[in-house]
Write an enzyme that holds these catalytic residues in place. Structure first.
Site, short mmCIF file in Angstrom:
data_model
loop_
_atom_site.label_atom_id
_atom_site.label_comp_id
_atom_site.label_asym_id
_atom_site.label_seq_id
_atom_site.Cartn_x
_atom_site.Cartn_y
_atom_site.Cartn_z
N ASP A 13 6.91 -20.21 -18.69
CA ASP A 13 7.01 -21.02 -19.91
C ASP A 13 5.97 -22.13 -19.88
O ASP A 13 6.27 -23.29 -20.14
CB ASP A 13 8.43 -21.59 -20.04
CG ASP A 13 8.71 -22.07 -21.47
OD1 ASP A 13 7.91 -21.73 -22.37
OD2 ASP A 13 9.71 -22.76 -21.68
N GLY A 39 13.11 -35.78 -24.28
CA GLY A 39 12.75 -34.56 -24.99
C GLY A 39 13.64 -33.44 -24.53
O GLY A 39 14.60 -33.65 -23.79
N GLY A 91 12.76 -26.22 -21.73
CA GLY A 91 13.29 -24.87 -21.88
C GLY A 91 14.72 -24.72 -21.39
O GLY A 91 15.47 -23.90 -21.88
#
Ligand SMILES: *[C@@H]1O[C@H](CO)[C@@H](O)[C@H](O)[C@H]1NC(C)=O
Ligand SMILES: *[C@@H]1O[C@H](CO)[C@@H](O)[C@H](O)[C@H]1NC(C)=O
Ligand SMILES: *[C@@H]1O[C@H](CO)[C@@H](O)[C@H](O)[C@H]1NC(C)=O
Ligand SMILES: *[C@@H]1O[C@H](CO)[C@@H](O)[C@H](O)[C@H]1NC(C)=O
Ligand SMILES: *[C@@H]1O[C@H](CO)[C@@H](O)[C@H](O)[C@H]1NC(C)=O
Ligand SMILES: *[C@@H]1O[C@H](CO)[C@@H](O)[C@H](O)[C@H]1NC(C)=O
Ligand SMILES: *[C@@H]1O[C@H](CO)[C@@H](O)[C@H](O)[C@H]1NC(C)=O
Length: 827
Positions: free
Chosen positions: A634, A516, A519
């Site tokens: 985040d 994946g 950030g």
């Protein structure tokens, strides 16, 4: 371990014994022998003999009656234990409470200046053992609260009685199994303005700082809270701190641990354990005088130590290699002539007040005058910061142990030579219009020339930088190079991987291995030669940070260990490449489960509640318990990974800190985050704090409960987003309608957990950061039954808000050179 299960207090061995005594007292003619205990009237505390685990020593102590894991809060004979089984607590012939051993020697006594004619010892329900006269039960001739060991209980006076000279202070146990006096003490110091000093032996380790009307200046985490109220009493007779429970059914204690941490714990019935509520020492900047005289510590800077304005390192060579102990010296010495004045600093933990002078009634103006007149005076400040501020403190020597806080702290005025003042006043921008016009003209003319030079310079610099980086990259493989880094000196071995090893492990970062994108770059699955599976994050090449700083940061982060954080196994820096190697999480991330119709069935409510609590604890650790005090910035479902047993583990923590480079905590030019999770103050103004993480946590909890994404949420009845929707349902008294279908059932115990989770989440997403609870409070609210305040309107509760916010941010990006890196979650 020996336990006492004698239900009644039976004085079978005392010949002149009276059976009428209630079970919380010992009268003049009774004694308390080994094996027996007395219990306070309300059943909160118990007094008796105990022996620590693996020890043959016996002690007389007081512990919580209701708490199974015996927690001793007071020990009488901590330095004079007795062996065997023959300790007796009784009144001596002089009517003093004594503890004698089997040889009839007194090993401990409750001396008091006055003795009673008919003395009675009683264990009060506060945990206080008191000696009174039978005829005057209100006057305590002696009380255990005057002789604390390592624990301050509610109602105890912690400080000095100026009339009698009694100073109540804490001394740590030697170890968890040994109550004898350890190395650490925490004591009120009244040399200058009173402050608590935590010492190891005679060396100061930590300073609470003086009381400023609201809190101790060095303890910003002492705040109004739902558990206890606190007060600092300062008058002609007494100076002390004390706290009182708001709801007496809660158990909380302030304890000085054997390793010198001053910590508050609260008992959580549900998990049958003590939960750490706060630690007085927040981070490395709390190490006493770490930056030396006239230095100031800021945990968000790298390195943390800096000199105050107008000062320079006393020993630049040592300062370079992170030995800050010599501190700083004035660039221009003071000579006590006219023209000297003061520079104002804000957000400061006031320096050591051992050499200070103060007056409670003077105002700031008078304070300044007095300081100016005294050639020894180096700084002044208000004593009490409530309202306009009042009182006056003067420092009469070097300013030691100053630090900066981003969200607390206060003003101080530091004396400066006239010439230095001119420099800093000009820097503040008080230049005349004439000057501006002239310089504008000059700028116009030189601009063209400058552009040309800059262009040439940049080209040259780029070349140089490349060379330096190559050199540094090589150096990193020789371990001695970094021996001065503070994160390495504790024998921490963070493996450094070769780039080629990782390239092999991930099949040359093949698309098939890509798990994946986080950030800061893509994540790959890998398998080392030994067969160990790893997760590899390949950071995008946008950092402006040097390799060495980066590595030091990563070393620091690798020391953070908590079961709710993903473990960092190693790193790799080679050329432009920066890789982080993590433990591999087979169950992917939380978003994979909660937002998927099929997968969401796997997560029933107990699992979800477990995950919510785990995330909260991980975040608490980052904010408070770890030495680094990290703001995640985040937090989102895709950054919460799940292990084999579906335990949540926060990932990407600390990366914002190490990879962001040039940001301070209060304000950032580069907004890192994800829409839908970002708090208003962060998304719009770039201002972030721990409370921005609390906001994201609130959003995440609502997503876990509802199985819906905040961003992209839609409803047929209204245009609100998930936050608005939750708030509306909560106000209408039907929060259960939020629940995802797969977790709806009729189990009432889980219903109260759902309600509590939604309630806490709404408190977390409130518009104003001050209103949001801190993580210690969140953890407590989730795991106990304390009453919760009503939430106010959430921040960003309509999609329209969100869009206008997005456009204002992007405008800012184009109008100035601020960088913006925001990942838009796929819907
Ligand atoms: C007590 O001793 C046993 C055996 O020596 C040891 O395994 C245990 O860890 C000790 N417990 C404590 C609390 O020190
Ligand atoms: C216990 O104390 C007595 C003296 O009070 C001493 O003679 C004896 O040796 C001690 N026993 C142990 C096991 O330490
Ligand atoms: C301790 O004192 C009691 C009563 O005063 C006495 O009977 C006993 O013999 C004494 N024991 C020792 C070891 O001296
Ligand atoms: C109490 O008094 C006795 C004798 O008066 C003395 O030996 C002892 O040290 C005192 N104990 C404390 C704790 O002050
Ligand atoms: C105190 O807490 C208990 C349990 O946590 C609760 O039942 C009780 O209502 C609380 N009392 C007050 C006054 O809030
Ligand atoms: C404190 O200042 C006030 C006002 O200036 C003065 O009247 C008072 O005497 C001072 N007190 C002390 C202890 O210096
Ligand atoms: C200043 O400090 C010096 C040295 O400590 C001392 O002798 C002197 O009295 C002080 N002066 C004032 C005005 O306090």
């Amino acid at each position: 371990m020996k336990t006492f299960i004698i239900p009644l207090f039976v004085f079978c061995l005392s010949p002149i014994f009276m059976f009428s005594a209630p079970s919380d007292t010992i009268s003049a003619t009774e004694s308390l022998k080994d094996g027996k205990t007395i219990v306070s009237a309300g059943g909160s505390f118990e007094l008796g003999f105990f022996t620590p685990q693996n020890s043959s020593n016996w002690y007389l102590g007081i512990w919580y009656k209701k708490i199974a894991a015996r927690t001793v809060v007071w020990v009488a004979n901590r330095d004079t234990p007795f062996n065997g089984s023959a300790g007796v607590l009784k009144f001596s012939d002089q009517r003093i409470l004594v503890l004698i051993n089997d040889a009839n020697t007194t090993i401990w006594s409750a001396n008091s200046s006055k003795s009673a004619t008919t003395p009675v010892a009683q264990l009060l329900d506060t945990g206080n053992l008191v000696v009174t006269d039978h005829n005057d039960p209100e006057t305590f001739l002696w009380q255990s609260f005057d002789y604390p060991c390592n624990t301050i209980l509610p109602g105890m006076k912690y400080g000095v009685n100026l009339v009698t000279g009694l100073n109540r202070f804490l001394t740590s146990w030697k170890s968890d199994q040994d109550p004898s006096r350890g190395d650490y003490t925490n004591q009120l110091d009244t040399a200058g303005l009173p402050q608590f000093l935590l010492k190891k032996g005679s060396v100061v380790q930590f300073r609470s700082g003086p009381w400023n009307g609201l809190r101790f200046t060095g303890m910003p985490n002492l705040k109004p809270n739902p558990i206890y109220t606190y007060e600092f009493v300062y008058n002609e007779e007494e100076i002390y701190y004390h706290y009182q429970l708001i709801n007496s059914s809660v158990s909380t204690r302030l304890t000085l641990n054997p390793n010198g941490n001053l910590q508050r714990f609260t008992w959580i019935d549900r998990i049958q354990d003590w939960s750490l509520y706060l630690t007085a020492q927040i981070d490395d900047c709390d190490r006493y005088a770490i930056c030396g005289a006239y230095g100031s510590c800021n945990i968000n800077n790298s390195p943390s130590c800096g000199c105050l304005k107008g000062f320079a390192p006393k020993s630049p060579e040592d300062w370079e290699v992170a030995d800050w102990s010599h501190g700083c010296v004035r660039k221009t010495p003071l000579d006590c002539h006219d023209g000297e004045g003061f520079l104002k600093y804000s957000g400061i933990k006031l320096p050591d007040t051992q050499h200070s002078w103060y007056n409670k009634t003077m105002n700031l103006k008078e304070c300044e005058q007095v300081c100016l007149k005294n050639c020894n005076c180096t700084a002044y400040a208000n004593l009490d910061i409530r309202g306009e501020g009042s009182g006056c403190i003067l420092w009469l020597g070097e300013l030691i142990d100053t630090r900066e806080f981003s969200d607390a702290g206060q003003d101080i005025y530091i004396r400066m030579a006239a010439s230095e003042l001119v420099t800093y006043r000009r820097l503040k921008g008080k230049t005349k219009v004439k000057v501006i016009v002239l310089s504008l003209l000059a700028v116009g003319i030189t601009l063209l020339g400058l552009c040309l030079i800059l262009h040439l310079y940049k080209r040259k610099k780029k070349k140089e930088k490349k060379q330096i980086k190559r050199k540094l990259g090589n150096m990193l493989h020789t371990p001695e190079q970094d021996s001065n880094d503070q994160c390495q000196d504790e024998h921490l071995e963070l493996p450094l991987f070769d780039f080629s090893t990782i390239a092999d492990a991930t099949n040359n970062f093949s698309v098939a291995n890509k798990l994946g994108k986080g950030g800061f770059g893509p994540v790959y699955k890998g398998k080392l030669m030994e067969g160990q599976e790893i997760g590899v994050k390949r950071l995008s090449r946008s950092s402006r940070q040097g390799i060495k700083e980066f590595k030091n940061e990563v070393l620091c982060i690798s020391k953070l260990q908590h079961r709710n954080l993903v473990k960092l196994l190693g790193c790799c820096t080679e050329g432009q490449e920066r890789l982080l190697i993590y433990e591999y999480m087979p169950n992917k991330s939380l978003d994979f489960f909660i937002f998927d119709e099929q997968q969401s069935i796997i997560l029933d409510w107990p699992k979800r509640f477990h995950i919510i609590n785990g995330i909260a604890r991980g975040l608490l650790y980052l904010h408070q318990d770890s030495r680094l005090r990290i703001i995640h910035r985040d937090l989102k479902a895709s950054n919460v990974l799940l292990d084999n047993e579906l335990n949540p583990k926060i990932s990407d923590f600390g990366i914002a800190r190490s990879f962001g480079g040039d940001e301070s905590e209060a304000n950032t030019k580069r907004v890192v985050g994800t829409y839908g999770y970002m708090s208003p103050e962060y998304a719009i103004d770039g201002v972030f704090s721990v409370k921005s993480d609390v906001f994201s946590f609130g959003v995440l909890v609502l997503e876990i409960v509802s199985g819906k994404k905040n961003r992209g949420f839609s409803h047929t009845d209204h245009k609100l987003n998930l936050l608005g929707h939750a708030w509306r349902l909560f106000k209408e008294g039907k929060p259960f309608e939020m629940m995802h279908t797969s977790i709806k059932n009729k189990n009432t115990s889980s219903m109260s957990e759902v309600l509590r989770s939604v309630h806490v989440a709404l408190l977390c997403v409130q518009q104003s950061p001050e209103e949001r609870p801190s993580m210690p409070n969140v953890v407590l609210m989730l795991s106990s039954d304390i009453t919760l305040p009503q939430p106010k309107e959430p921040g960003f509760f309509t999609e329209r808000h969100l869009l206008s916010m997005a456009s204002s941010s992007s405008q800012r990006e184009s109008s100035s050179s601020n960088r913006l890196s925001i990942s838009l979650e796929a819907r």
